[in-house]
Write an enzyme that holds these catalytic residues in place. Structure first.
Site, PDB file in Angstrom:
ATOM      1  N   SER A 134     -11.147  -0.417  -1.277  1.00 43.28           N
ATOM      2  CA  SER A 134      -9.887  -0.423  -0.529  1.00 43.28           C
ATOM      3  C   SER A 134     -10.133  -0.713   0.941  1.00 43.28           C
ATOM      4  O   SER A 134      -9.250  -1.222   1.641  1.00 43.28           O
ATOM      5  CB  SER A 134      -9.183   0.934  -0.652  1.00 43.28           C
ATOM      6  OG  SER A 134      -8.540   1.069  -1.879  1.00 43.28           O
ATOM      7  N   HIS A 192      -3.854   6.252   3.124  1.00 42.71           N
ATOM      8  CA  HIS A 192      -4.515   5.039   2.631  1.00 42.71           C
ATOM      9  C   HIS A 192      -3.951   3.769   3.275  1.00 42.71           C
ATOM     10  O   HIS A 192      -4.690   2.916   3.784  1.00 42.71           O
ATOM     11  CB  HIS A 192      -4.358   4.986   1.110  1.00 42.71           C
ATOM     12  CG  HIS A 192      -5.180   3.959   0.414  1.00 42.71           C
ATOM     13  ND1 HIS A 192      -4.766   2.640   0.283  1.00 42.71           N
ATOM     14  CD2 HIS A 192      -6.382   4.048  -0.210  1.00 42.71           C
ATOM     15  CE1 HIS A 192      -5.683   1.964  -0.394  1.00 42.71           C
ATOM     16  NE2 HIS A 192      -6.670   2.796  -0.708  1.00 42.71           N
ATOM     17  N   ASP A 213       0.846  -1.193   0.000  1.00 42.03           N
ATOM     18  CA  ASP A 213       0.000   0.000   0.000  1.00 42.03           C
ATOM     19  C   ASP A 213       0.884   1.247   0.000  1.00 42.03           C
ATOM     20  O   ASP A 213       1.990   1.215  -0.538  1.00 42.03           O
ATOM     21  CB  ASP A 213      -0.934  -0.050   1.218  1.00 42.03           C
ATOM     22  CG  ASP A 213      -2.282   0.605   0.958  1.00 42.03           C
ATOM     23  OD1 ASP A 213      -2.301   1.806   0.606  1.00 42.03           O
ATOM     24  OD2 ASP A 213      -3.317  -0.072   1.101  1.00 42.03           O
TER      25      ASP A 213
END
Length: 601
Positions: A394, A67, A3
């Site tokens: 996600s 994220h 990620d």
């Protein structure tokens, strides 16, 4: 976690109570002046084959985007009390497997994620000894397996007994929009949870309207001047009311809008109202809003019916006023259903292989956030938060990853396909009443981690099964080598069909107006009671004829394998129909979807 990196100081990654790092772990930590690992985050590496870095990027595994921190804490974050976003969604937050260790492979940067970095990270993760790989990354466009770095990396992880969990993509509800769909990985759609965020506004005439957004600004009920975007065109830049009514960037006149709430005829984003100095914004939108976003100013989105009424007020009232209230949390009684943005099937490369595999929570998820990343994408938004609310596949992918890790903790020797089978065959069945795309939206259903630890039967498969599948799909030796990494060629013995891949779902396609019949060969492994008898229960709507042979499976030991055939005849017209096969021993219900459809895409 492949990620954007991780924020190691987050309370979600505290290592209190963790023992020594497992001896099997071979990974390392690329520590630096601004990054160190601990007994929770036991590995961290970053990849940038291009060699150039943006000023906003950390040249370390540290997360500058938010994220990766969010997804990592969703999988394995520890218990943190009184977490919230400015008081919203307040409570104790934790990941799916709080006792799991985290290894971070930073492959994504402010300008995106690159194939060479993804593949290098897969190689290292496999060599380091991870148990599960979670990858909330995907392309805008679908690619064939041999041309997709994520599919190739997932194939290699599968070879070494590591399941890769992937996000389905955020381009729904468009058909065939799924971007991660390789049969050897777990493809996860996003569904709603039992809370929703609602924002209300009040007009000067006392009318109150409800819309969607996450608004943490408190205007304290003060009424502000209210103006329609169409009444405030930025004529100095050549724009007319036909431009400014939609609040497109740079179309609003700052002199007329500053300090007011602006009404916009169409949802673009909050950029233009913020540029023009608006105190708030109200958008009307014809798009179904089943999730909420955070903005850099008080904002809500109204449906067209309410938008029409508010539009009438702001244009037909002398000195109109309005206010926007802070967001409130309400129960979502229709949950779970697959959210509109979640990418849909059918599978764009292998029409007769159902994707996505299942769905998991991916809407309005509160999880840890990088304190180097602003709360929103809005320019000049400098608000820093330790926990943020975000929606996307996600977010659903790490939920499923956590469930997979939970299953593996009970069954450490199970193969990736066995874990996937357990998750799919025990999933909560879902209804097409809430999702007209049915299995193309939710696959086998909504994850049920507790039930998945004891599935009763599993559909297992390994490298040779997937190679046979690829040969049956007509792949050349070169294409095969790109996927497998070895010199392979297809032969009679290595030629299989998609219908005989030992998958926990059954799919057949045809052209519009034609009927189709397929025979599927499957083998199940007994992982329930040593002595058990399973009877086939078939759910078949009109237009679908399903026959199981044999219809009873009698096991005498754990690990015993038994085979059966499923013959499916379908009259689908121009649409899709779906049924199910359930193997029932009175304790376990091992459920597989059966989908037939006309290829009109």
């Amino acid at each position: 976690m492949l990620d954007t990196g991780i924020w190691p100081e987050s309370r979600s990654f505290n290592d209190t109570g963790f023992g020594p790092i497992p001896k099997k772990w071979k990974g390392t930590c690329q520590s630096s002046a601004n990054f160190t690992c601990n007994k929770k985050i036991i590995g961290a590496k970053y990849y940038r084959a291009k060699g150039d870095f943006s000023p906003s990027d950390f040249q370390s595994p540290r997360d500058s985007e938010g994220h990766g921190t969010h997804t990592s804490s969703t999988v394995a974050g520890g218990f943190v009390r009184k977490a919230s976003l400015y008081g919203l969604a307040k409570g104790t937050v934790r990941g799916g497997v709080p006792s799991a260790r985290i290894a971070v492979y930073k492959i994504c940067w402010s300008d995106g994620c690159y194939d060479e970095d993804i593949l290098a990270a897969f190689d290292d993760a496999i060599a380091d000894g991870v148990d599960i790989i979670s990858l909330s990354v995907g392309s805008i466009f679908s690619s064939d397996y041999f041309d997709d770095s994520i599919a190739i990396g997932a194939f290699h992880s599968m070879k070494y007994g590591i399941l890769t969990s992937n996000s389905a993509g955020n381009f729904g509800p468009t058909p065939v929009s799924i971007s991660n769909f390789s049969p050897w990985s777990l493809s996860v759609a996003a569904s709603t949870i039992d809370r929703k965020f609602v924002t209300k506004m009040k007009l000067g005439n006392g009318e109150i309207y409800e819309g969607t957004s996450i608004n943490i600004f408190d205007l304290k009920g003060k009424m502000y001047p209210f103006i329609a975007g169409g009444a405030a065109p930025n004529t100095s830049q050549g724009y007319t009311s036909e431009d400014s009514r939609y609040c497109f960037p740079e179309t609003l006149n700052r002199t007329l809008v500053e300090g007011k709430i602006v009404f916009c005829d169409y949802y673009t984003d909050s950029t233009s109202p913020i540029e023009a100095g608006a105190i708030g914004a109200v958008f009307q939108t014809g798009v179904y809003e089943d999730y909420a976003f955070i903005y850099g100013l008080p904002l809500l989105k109204l449906n067209l019916d309410d938008g029409k009424k508010v539009f009438g007020y702001v244009n037909g009232t002398e000195n109109p006023t309005a206010t926007i209230f802070k967001t409130q949390v309400e129960d979502n009684q229709f949950a779970p259903f697959v959210v509109s943005f979640s990418s849909r099937g059918p599978n764009p490369v292998t029409a007769d292989l159902l994707k996505p595999d299942l769905t998991a929570p991916g809407v309005d998820i509160l999880a840890a956030w990088s304190e180097a990343a602003p709360m929103t994408d809005t320019e000049d938004d400098t608000r820093i938060v330790p926990y943020n609310i975000v929606s996307g596949t996600s977010m659903s992918c790490p939920h499923a990853t956590g469930a997979a890790a939970y299953v593996k903790s009970f069954h450490p020797t199970w193969s990736p396909s066995a874990i996937k089978s357990a998750l799919m065959t025990t999933a909560f069945p879902m209804s097409s009443l809430n999702n007209i795309e049915a299995e193309f939206a939710y696959g086998a259903g909504h994850i049920n981690p507790a039930l998945a630890t004891q599935p009763g039967l599993i559909y297992d498969a390994g490298e040779i099964d997937y190679v046979k599948f690829l040969c049956g799909q007509g792949y050349t030796s070169r294409q095969l080598e790109l996927i497998t990494g070895t010199k392979s060629s297809c032969s009679k013995e290595m030629n299989g069909t998609v219908w005989d891949l030992n998958y926990p779902s059954f799919t057949l396609s045809t052209t519009p107006g034609n009927s189709v019949t397929r025979v599927f060969h499957r083998t199940v492994t007994n992982v329930g009671s040593a002595v058990s008898t399973y009877k086939a229960v078939v759910k078949s709507p009109l237009g679908l004829v399903i026959q199981i042979q044999p219809s009873v499976l009698s096991f005498k030991s754990i690990g015993q394998k038994l085979s059966f055939t499923v013959t499916v005849g379908a009259e689908v017209g121009n649409s899709m129909i779906s049924g199910a096969l359930i193997w029932d021993d009175g304790v376990h219900q091992v459920r597989s979807p059966i989908v037939a459809y006309a290829k009109i895409y």
